[in-house]
Scaffold this motif. Sequence first.
Motif, PDB file in Angstrom:
ATOM      1  N   PHE A   1       0.850  -1.300  -0.003  1.00 55.81           N
ATOM      2  CA  PHE A   1      -0.077   0.202  -0.132  1.00 55.81           C
ATOM      3  C   PHE A   1       0.849   1.377   0.078  1.00 55.81           C
ATOM      4  O   PHE A   1       0.446   2.271  -0.159  1.00 55.81           O
ATOM      5  CB  PHE A   1      -0.852   0.079   1.248  1.00 55.81           C
ATOM      6  CG  PHE A   1      -2.133   1.144   1.289  1.00 55.81           C
ATOM      7  CD1 PHE A   1      -3.132   0.805   0.373  1.00 55.81           C
ATOM      8  CD2 PHE A   1      -1.919   2.354   1.869  1.00 55.81           C
ATOM      9  CE1 PHE A   1      -4.062   1.707   0.261  1.00 55.81           C
ATOM     10  CE2 PHE A   1      -2.867   3.234   1.646  1.00 55.81           C
ATOM     11  CZ  PHE A   1      -3.865   3.062   0.933  1.00 55.81           C
ATOM     12  N   THR A   2       2.168   1.187   0.178  1.00 51.89           N
ATOM     13  CA  THR A   2       3.209   2.469   0.245  1.00 51.89           C
ATOM     14  C   THR A   2       2.976   3.300  -0.801  1.00 51.89           C
ATOM     15  O   THR A   2       2.826   4.587  -0.591  1.00 51.89           O
ATOM     16  CB  THR A   2       4.376   1.880   0.523  1.00 51.89           C
ATOM     17  OG1 THR A   2       4.651   1.009   1.643  1.00 51.89           O
ATOM     18  CG2 THR A   2       5.508   2.929   0.866  1.00 51.89           C
ATOM     19  N   PRO A   3       2.834   2.931  -2.058  1.00 44.89           N
ATOM     20  CA  PRO A   3       2.888   3.819  -3.264  1.00 44.89           C
ATOM     21  C   PRO A   3       1.478   4.447  -3.267  1.00 44.89           C
ATOM     22  O   PRO A   3       1.516   5.950  -3.232  1.00 44.89           O
ATOM     23  CB  PRO A   3       2.927   3.105  -4.537  1.00 44.89           C
ATOM     24  CG  PRO A   3       3.476   1.662  -4.088  1.00 44.89           C
ATOM     25  CD  PRO A   3       3.183   1.534  -2.815  1.00 44.89           C
ATOM     26  N   ILE A   4       0.275   4.098  -2.840  1.00 44.99           N
ATOM     27  CA  ILE A   4      -0.780   4.756  -2.701  1.00 44.99           C
ATOM     28  C   ILE A   4      -0.562   5.741  -1.377  1.00 44.99           C
ATOM     29  O   ILE A   4      -1.214   7.028  -1.495  1.00 44.99           O
ATOM     30  CB  ILE A   4      -2.057   3.976  -2.510  1.00 44.99           C
ATOM     31  CG1 ILE A   4      -1.997   3.038  -3.627  1.00 44.99           C
ATOM     32  CG2 ILE A   4      -3.218   4.547  -2.153  1.00 44.99           C
ATOM     33  CD1 ILE A   4      -3.212   1.804  -3.591  1.00 44.99           C
ATOM     34  N   GLY A   5      -0.249   5.310  -0.454  1.00 46.23           N
ATOM     35  CA  GLY A   5       0.142   6.339   0.963  1.00 46.23           C
ATOM     36  C   GLY A   5       1.048   7.552   0.444  1.00 46.23           C
ATOM     37  O   GLY A   5       0.637   8.739   0.949  1.00 46.23           O
ATOM     38  N   GLN A   6       1.857   7.259  -0.337  1.00 45.52           N
ATOM     39  CA  GLN A   6       3.000   8.233  -0.859  1.00 45.52           C
ATOM     40  C   GLN A   6       2.173   9.226  -1.591  1.00 45.52           C
ATOM     41  O   GLN A   6       2.092  10.375  -1.642  1.00 45.52           O
ATOM     42  CB  GLN A   6       4.012   7.724  -1.444  1.00 45.52           C
ATOM     43  CG  GLN A   6       5.093   7.057  -0.427  1.00 45.52           C
ATOM     44  CD  GLN A   6       5.525   7.923   0.365  1.00 45.52           C
ATOM     45  OE1 GLN A   6       6.368   9.068   0.114  1.00 45.52           O
ATOM     46  NE2 GLN A   6       5.467   7.767   1.622  1.00 45.52           N
ATOM     47  N   ALA A   7       1.086   8.780  -2.664  1.00 49.18           N
ATOM     48  CA  ALA A   7       0.353   9.483  -3.355  1.00 49.18           C
ATOM     49  C   ALA A   7      -0.668  10.476  -2.700  1.00 49.18           C
ATOM     50  O   ALA A   7      -0.707  11.667  -2.830  1.00 49.18           O
ATOM     51  CB  ALA A   7      -0.320   8.526  -4.259  1.00 49.18           C
ATOM     52  N   ILE A   8      -1.225   9.809  -1.612  1.00 46.80           N
ATOM     53  CA  ILE A   8      -1.953  10.772  -0.731  1.00 46.80           C
ATOM     54  C   ILE A   8      -1.273  11.570  -0.082  1.00 46.80           C
ATOM     55  O   ILE A   8      -1.655  12.964   0.070  1.00 46.80           O
ATOM     56  CB  ILE A   8      -2.654   9.691   0.292  1.00 46.80           C
ATOM     57  CG1 ILE A   8      -3.633   8.690  -0.473  1.00 46.80           C
ATOM     58  CG2 ILE A   8      -3.232  10.472   1.507  1.00 46.80           C
ATOM     59  CD1 ILE A   8      -4.081   7.637   0.662  1.00 46.80           C
ATOM     60  N   LYS A   9       0.133  11.442   0.398  1.00 47.51           N
ATOM     61  CA  LYS A   9       0.933  12.441   1.124  1.00 47.51           C
ATOM     62  C   LYS A   9       1.173  13.762   0.200  1.00 47.51           C
ATOM     63  O   LYS A   9       1.096  14.710   0.590  1.00 47.51           O
ATOM     64  CB  LYS A   9       2.269  11.799   1.400  1.00 47.51           C
ATOM     65  CG  LYS A   9       2.869  12.667   2.348  1.00 47.51           C
ATOM     66  CD  LYS A   9       4.404  11.873   2.844  1.00 47.51           C
ATOM     67  CE  LYS A   9       5.314  12.554   3.685  1.00 47.51           C
ATOM     68  NZ  LYS A   9       6.327  11.973   3.966  1.00 47.51           N
ATOM     69  N   LYS A  10       1.623  13.148  -1.055  1.00 54.73           N
ATOM     70  CA  LYS A  10       1.879  14.138  -2.208  1.00 54.73           C
ATOM     71  C   LYS A  10       0.967  15.070  -2.428  1.00 54.73           C
ATOM     72  O   LYS A  10       0.799  16.361  -2.537  1.00 54.73           O
ATOM     73  CB  LYS A  10       2.470  13.442  -3.406  1.00 54.73           C
ATOM     74  CG  LYS A  10       2.870  14.321  -4.390  1.00 54.73           C
ATOM     75  CD  LYS A  10       3.369  13.604  -5.622  1.00 54.73           C
ATOM     76  CE  LYS A  10       3.874  14.495  -6.735  1.00 54.73           C
ATOM     77  NZ  LYS A  10       4.161  13.799  -7.809  1.00 54.73           N
ATOM     78  N   ALA A  11      -0.469  14.398  -2.632  1.00 53.62           N
ATOM     79  CA  ALA A  11      -1.615  15.208  -2.677  1.00 53.62           C
ATOM     80  C   ALA A  11      -2.031  16.056  -1.664  1.00 53.62           C
ATOM     81  O   ALA A  11      -2.626  17.143  -1.985  1.00 53.62           O
ATOM     82  CB  ALA A  11      -2.715  14.347  -3.227  1.00 53.62           C
ATOM     83  N   ARG A  12      -1.843  15.686  -0.596  1.00 55.49           N
ATOM     84  CA  ARG A  12      -2.112  16.463   0.692  1.00 55.49           C
ATOM     85  C   ARG A  12      -1.005  17.673   0.770  1.00 55.49           C
ATOM     86  O   ARG A  12      -1.615  18.748   0.646  1.00 55.49           O
ATOM     87  CB  ARG A  12      -2.014  15.557   1.826  1.00 55.49           C
ATOM     88  CG  ARG A  12      -2.076  16.465   3.251  1.00 55.49           C
ATOM     89  CD  ARG A  12      -1.762  15.512   4.536  1.00 55.49           C
ATOM     90  NE  ARG A  12      -0.697  14.996   4.666  1.00 55.49           N
ATOM     91  CZ  ARG A  12       0.570  15.372   4.779  1.00 55.49           C
ATOM     92  NH1 ARG A  12       0.615  16.889   5.198  1.00 55.49           N
ATOM     93  NH2 ARG A  12       1.621  14.905   5.015  1.00 55.49           N
ATOM     94  N   LYS A  13       0.133  17.524   0.442  1.00 51.98           N
ATOM     95  CA  LYS A  13       1.107  18.535   0.470  1.00 51.98           C
ATOM     96  C   LYS A  13       1.124  19.659  -0.500  1.00 51.98           C
ATOM     97  O   LYS A  13       1.094  20.613  -0.461  1.00 51.98           O
ATOM     98  CB  LYS A  13       2.421  18.060   0.433  1.00 51.98           C
ATOM     99  CG  LYS A  13       3.030  17.512   1.716  1.00 51.98           C
ATOM    100  CD  LYS A  13       4.595  17.034   1.912  1.00 51.98           C
ATOM    101  CE  LYS A  13       4.879  16.488   3.118  1.00 51.98           C
ATOM    102  NZ  LYS A  13       6.031  16.206   3.246  1.00 51.98           N
ATOM    103  N   ALA A  14       0.513  19.018  -1.896  1.00 50.29           N
ATOM    104  CA  ALA A  14       0.103  20.000  -2.856  1.00 50.29           C
ATOM    105  C   ALA A  14      -0.856  20.701  -2.668  1.00 50.29           C
ATOM    106  O   ALA A  14      -0.865  21.858  -3.155  1.00 50.29           O
ATOM    107  CB  ALA A  14      -0.068  19.171  -4.155  1.00 50.29           C
TER     108      ALA A  14
END
Length: 119
Positions: free
Chosen positions: A12-25
């Motif tokens: 699930f890590t890549p999806i978690g990283q995508a969530i983090k990136k979108a949140r920061k964006a």
Amino acid sequence: MDKRNNDFDFDFTPIGQAIKKARKAKGMTREQLARIVDYDPRHLQAIENEGQYPGMELFIQLITMFDISVDEYIHTGSKAEKSSVRRRVDTLLDGLDDKELSVIEATINGLCKAKEPEE
């Protein structure tokens, strides 16, 4: 005894990283997100950084909130086969400029409106 096959290997890590990136964006802190979704920031950190699986409700809420398509993360090993017609249409669309695409989009929108039932 539960006989369902729950033995699958999914990172699930890549999806978690995508969530983090979108949140920061969006300029949102983890604490702000935690208040919105009513979860502890540590839980969100585990999802974003450690690949912890969220519950289905939180998962849907996060990918919807941040407009994340998870298809590319779930179907990593198998590419969907496109028909020859679909490949030709994609090639034609890729060759159009912005003005031509705007005309096509306006035409599609007009057709969709014309197809809508009258009230």
